[in-house]
Design an enzyme around this catalytic site. Structure first.
Site, PDB file in Angstrom:
ATOM      1  N   CYS A   1       0.825  -1.213   0.000  1.00 31.00           N
ATOM      2  CA  CYS A   1       0.000   0.000   0.000  1.00 31.00           C
ATOM      3  C   CYS A   1       0.863   1.268   0.000  1.00 31.00           C
ATOM      4  O   CYS A   1       1.514   1.561   1.010  1.00 31.00           O
ATOM      5  CB  CYS A   1      -0.914  -0.040   1.225  1.00 31.00           C
ATOM      6  SG  CYS A   1      -1.759   1.507   1.589  1.00 31.00           S
TER       7      CYS A   1
ATOM      8  N   CYS B   1       0.066   3.749   2.783  1.00 33.19           N
ATOM      9  CA  CYS B   1       0.524   3.240   4.084  1.00 33.19           C
ATOM     10  C   CYS B   1       2.003   3.553   4.286  1.00 33.19           C
ATOM     11  O   CYS B   1       2.434   3.886   5.389  1.00 33.19           O
ATOM     12  CB  CYS B   1       0.287   1.736   4.183  1.00 33.19           C
ATOM     13  SG  CYS B   1      -1.444   1.245   3.968  1.00 33.19           S
TER      14      CYS B   1
END
Length: 105
Positions: A28, A31
């Protein structure tokens, strides 16, 4: 930050006084953007236990807590959900800190 390893561990952690689950994944990009600020956030909010939940390894935990976008945060106090900052959008340090500051216990 504690990395979640099992469902049993999760049950124990959620029953502690104050726990925040960070739902994330290695792949991600949003993230990865918040990763450098997480130690600062943990330092500022020492009264909370922060737990990294790998979205791919614990997809059932995501479903149980209606987390379908990452990075996302769900806060618990003594086993009960106390707040959530859940979406697929990128989050800033300021947004995360504001979320934690405004959790009503």
């Amino acid at each position: 930050m504690i990395t979640l390893e099992s469902d049993g561990q999760l049950k124990e952690l959620l029953n502690e006084n104050r726990t925040i689950l960070l739902f994330s994944a290695d792949w991600c990009p949003d993230c990865r953007v918040i990763e450098p600020v997480l130690p600062d956030i943990e330092e500022r909010f020492k009264e909370w236990t922060f737990v990294y939940v790998d979205r791919d390894k614990f997809i059932h935990v995501c479903a149980e807590h209606d987390v379908f976008g990452i990075p996302s945060f769900v806060a618990f106090h003594k086993g009960q959900e106390a707040g959530r900052f859940v979406s697929k959008d990128r989050k800033t340090q300021q947004e995360i800190e504001s979320f934690i500051s405004n959790i009503k216990l």
